[in-house]
Design an enzyme around this catalytic site. Structure first.
Site, PDB file in Angstrom:
ATOM      1  N   ALA A 171      16.533  68.646  67.830  1.00  0.00           N
ATOM      2  CA  ALA A 171      17.022  69.941  68.306  1.00  0.00           C
ATOM      3  C   ALA A 171      18.264  69.809  69.171  1.00  0.00           C
ATOM      4  O   ALA A 171      18.497  68.793  69.827  1.00  0.00           O
ATOM      5  CB  ALA A 171      15.922  70.654  69.080  1.00  0.00           C
ATOM      6  N   LEU A 204      13.181  69.466  74.493  1.00  0.00           N
ATOM      7  CA  LEU A 204      13.616  69.732  73.137  1.00  0.00           C
ATOM      8  C   LEU A 204      13.421  68.464  72.317  1.00  0.00           C
ATOM      9  O   LEU A 204      13.666  67.350  72.804  1.00  0.00           O
ATOM     10  CB  LEU A 204      15.096  70.131  73.099  1.00  0.00           C
ATOM     11  N   ASP A 205      12.999  68.609  71.057  1.00  0.00           N
ATOM     12  CA  ASP A 205      12.851  67.462  70.175  1.00  0.00           C
ATOM     13  C   ASP A 205      14.199  66.768  69.983  1.00  0.00           C
ATOM     14  O   ASP A 205      15.256  67.410  70.100  1.00  0.00           O
ATOM     15  CB  ASP A 205      12.330  67.911  68.804  1.00  0.00           C
ATOM     16  N   PRO A 206      14.204  65.476  69.649  1.00  0.00           N
ATOM     17  CA  PRO A 206      15.475  64.801  69.356  1.00  0.00           C
ATOM     18  C   PRO A 206      16.295  65.512  68.281  1.00  0.00           C
ATOM     19  O   PRO A 206      17.526  65.546  68.351  1.00  0.00           O
ATOM     20  CB  PRO A 206      15.017  63.415  68.895  1.00  0.00           C
ATOM     21  N   ARG A 253       8.218  73.997  65.325  1.00  0.00           N
ATOM     22  CA  ARG A 253       7.790  73.169  64.196  1.00  0.00           C
ATOM     23  C   ARG A 253       6.460  73.667  63.625  1.00  0.00           C
ATOM     24  O   ARG A 253       6.272  73.730  62.409  1.00  0.00           O
ATOM     25  CB  ARG A 253       7.656  71.713  64.628  1.00  0.00           C
TER      26      ARG A 253
END
Length: 308
Positions: A51, A47-49, A182
């Protein structure tokens, strides 16, 4: 005095972590590994930072099925900010372009969303963990290198529109492995004529954990003060990650032969393909493939299969 980390231990299971915003998935993984003092740990899809939400952490022998969980269907909720494109396609990136958002009706938005459902080609963000020549693309992008990314196939099973405003959309997305929310936000914004980026993102579930009882880092740190047994009780067994796969129950002799590297015959003559091998007590021994000749070949065996 130099600090020495205590010896790690063999601990097996799956933790359903509610990843907080602001840290990478790997940082969250390392926190859990340290908290459990686990010898092995892995996550099942970064997961992206930015998220939050479900990040299954596999400990010990559960790391052997992390690849299966990585490939499973996932669901997200996101808020898309319209009218602004960023270089990372989310709110943490630098603004590339701003545009006026046209007056949009629900019918306009729903028509665009419908065009993204199914098998589509998607270009990942430049700032992503995808690797080229052994290096993550985000590292190349941060150095200012020209990063060219080819579109690749992904599958979107459904997109719902719980709400929207003059310059934002609230979306629920169910998708297959490898999908970038995204990129989806960026492309939906472009099709609406104004561009867009992810403002917030939360992963709701990962198959087979459709209604996950997630634990935050703060909760786990508090539970750890109650002792190791209390912390270990937060883990799901390896079998929880294999729900939905067909099973084969093996008697003691067949299980022993499999663990010794032999290829015994399947106990189910009609079975073919990938199965979870179970012992007579209902414990998963590993993953096996039933070949066309009815013989069992090992894909992955868990440590305890050798002593069954």
């Amino acid at each position: 005095m130099q600090y020495r980390r205590p010896p790690t231990r063999q601990i097996d299971g799956i933790l359903l972590l509610d990843k907080p915003q602001g840290i990478t998935s790997n940082a969250a993984l390392q926190k859990i590994r340290t908290l459990y003092n686990a010898d092995k740990a892995g996550h099942t899809g970064a997961l992206d930072p930015l998220a939050t939400g479900l990040l299954p952490i596999c400990l010990g022998e559960a790391t052997k099925i992390a690849g299966l969980l990585l490939a499973e269907r996932k669901a997200y909720e996101t808020k898309v900010r319209l009218g602004i494109r960023t270089d990372s396609d989310d709110a943490e990136g630098a603004v590339l372009r701003t545009r006026e958002v046209p007056a949009l009706t629900q019918a306009d938005i729903e028509a665009v969303l419908q065009s993204f459902i199914g098998n589509i080609m998607q270009t990942p963000p430049i700032y992503s963990a995808l690797k080229r020549d052994g290096e993550a693309l985000y590292a190349k992008a941060r150095r200012g290198e020209d990063v060219q990314i080819s579109a690749r196939p992904v599958e979107i099973f459904g997109i719902q529109l719980p709400g929207y405003g003059a310059d934002w959309l609230r979306l629920n997305v169910e998708c297959g492995s490898g999908t970038y929310i995204r990129s989806l936000a960026r492309d939906i914004g472009e099709m609406l004529g104004c561009g867009g980026h992810v403002e917030t993102l939360r992963r709701l579930w990962v198959d087979p954990f459709r209604e996950p009882a997630m634990h935050t880092l703060e909760q786990l740190e508090q539970i750890a003060t109650q002792g190791r047994d209390a912390l270990d009780a937060m883990l799901l067994p390896v079998e929880a990650g294999l729900v939905g796969y067909p099973t084969l129950e093996l008697d003691e002799n067949t299980a022993r032969r499999l663990a010794q590297g032999q290829q015994p015959a399947t106990p189910d003559p009609t079975a073919r393909g990938l199965h979870v091998a179970m012992n007579m007590q209902g414990r998963a021994l590993g993953l096996v493939n039933v070949e066309d000749n009815g013989k069992l070949s090992v894909r992955r065996l868990f440590r305890w299969a050798a002593v069954t």
